[in-house]
Design an enzyme around this catalytic site. Structure first.
Site, PDB file in Angstrom:
ATOM      1  N   SER A  35       0.780  -1.202   0.171  1.00 12.46           N
ATOM      2  CA  SER A  35       0.011   0.036  -0.130  1.00 12.46           C
ATOM      3  C   SER A  35       0.967   1.401   0.227  1.00 12.46           C
ATOM      4  O   SER A  35       0.503   2.164  -0.652  1.00 12.46           O
ATOM      5  CB  SER A  35      -0.966  -0.055   1.157  1.00 12.46           C
ATOM      6  OG  SER A  35      -2.043  -1.096   0.916  1.00 12.46           O
TER       7      SER A  35
ATOM      8  N   LYS B 111     -10.597  -4.780  10.889  1.00 12.27           N
ATOM      9  CA  LYS B 111     -11.695  -3.991   9.969  1.00 12.27           C
ATOM     10  C   LYS B 111     -12.915  -3.946  10.944  1.00 12.27           C
ATOM     11  O   LYS B 111     -13.630  -2.985  10.627  1.00 12.27           O
ATOM     12  CB  LYS B 111     -11.798  -4.826   8.587  1.00 12.27           C
ATOM     13  CG  LYS B 111     -10.630  -4.508   7.765  1.00 12.27           C
ATOM     14  CD  LYS B 111     -11.035  -5.043   6.501  1.00 12.27           C
ATOM     15  CE  LYS B 111      -9.543  -5.075   5.413  1.00 12.27           C
ATOM     16  NZ  LYS B 111      -9.864  -5.849   4.202  1.00 12.27           N
TER      17      LYS B 111
END
Length: 280
Positions: free
Chosen positions: A25, A74
């Site tokens: 990322s 998450k």
């Protein structure tokens, strides 16, 4: 020329997860920053279950603008946001946070649209596809709704059946979703998706090997570097699948949609997938 709306100072974006040392990322967002001409940095923070909330809250209190959340946080990050999009309220899973102008922390999730983008790119998915998903964690909560919107029929296989049942009961009002059982051992699935984190620890999840046929499309939401197959995809290939892909395209797509949330500019996804493949 730098985007004038964001030219006053460098913008701080972050990634929170565990593990994170493998993550591509930061490289992806470095490329995005150049493309969209917005000067933002993207730093990774290794978290534990005990310090996750503190680290993320400190980030925003000290000038953080937005962040990504990866495994295994998450579902936990849903508790940080004080405003959420409709889809986040459905999934209870967040992979993007943004601080608004009035200091609200808004939760989003781009995993589902990232997956659909990549499955369409690969020509793997059609309406009414029969899909087996391995796993029932936060990543699965992130993607199931978008697959159901495509009118796919989904089966969940997880080592803890009770967790599969909870997930299925939550999403069954949105479409056809079921717990995998032994009566399906001879079923031909169009797509098998590994949504477990097993690949991060270098092993493949357990699943009935007779489910793999030459035309079974095998997809791993994890990815590997140096053009190696993930353990799951290696297993699928060895069992005879001729169509398999890791989640590199999904990673780039969800990152691009994250960028759109933060800056209202969507980077070129296809170009950045090809660029990343040429680098790693």
């Amino acid at each position: 020329m730098q985007n004038s709306k964001y030219c006053e100072k460098k913008i701080h974006i972050a990634l929170f997860g565990n593990p994170i040392e493998h993550s591509l990322s930061p490289l992806i967002h470095k490329n995005f920053s150049k493309e969209i001409k917005i000067n933002y940095n993207y730093n990774s923070f290794l978290c534990t279950k005990s310090n996750f909330f503190v680290i993320v809250k400190n980030f925003f209190q000290n000038g953080g603008f937005g962040c990504n959340i990866t495994v295994p946080f998450k579902k936990k990050s849903f508790q940080i946001s004080n405003k959420n999009t409709k889809y986040v309220k459905i999934s209870n899973s967040v992979n993007v946070l943004k601080k608004s102008s009035n200091n609200n922390i808004i939760g989003y999730n781009t995993d589902g649209i990232g997956l659909i983008y990549d499955l369409n790119r690969l020509k793997y998915i059609t309406e009414n596809s029969f899909i087996l998903i391995l796993g029932s964690g936060g990543a699965v909560y992130s993607i199931v709704y978008h697959l159901l919107k495509k009118k796919c029929c989904i089966f969940i296989l997880n080592r803890t059946i009770s967790k599969s049942c909870i997930l299925v009961n939550k999403f069954k009002k949105f479409g056809k979703i079921f717990v995998f059982d032994k009566n399906l051992y001879t079923k031909k699935f169009d797509i098998i998706i590994n949504a477990t984190s097993c690949g991060l620890y270098n092993f493949s999840p357990k699943f009935p090997k007779n489910l793999i046929f030459p035309n079974t499309k095998c997809y791993d939401i994890s990815y590997s570097k140096n053009k190696k197959l993930t353990p799951f995809l290696s297993t699928c290939r060895d069992l005879g699948s001729r169509k398999y892909s890791d989640g590199l395209g999904m990673l780039v797509a969800q990152a691009a949609y994250s960028c759109y949330i933060w800056f209202n500019i969507l980077p070129n996804i296809k170009k950045n997938i090809n660029l990343l493949k040429s680098i790693i």
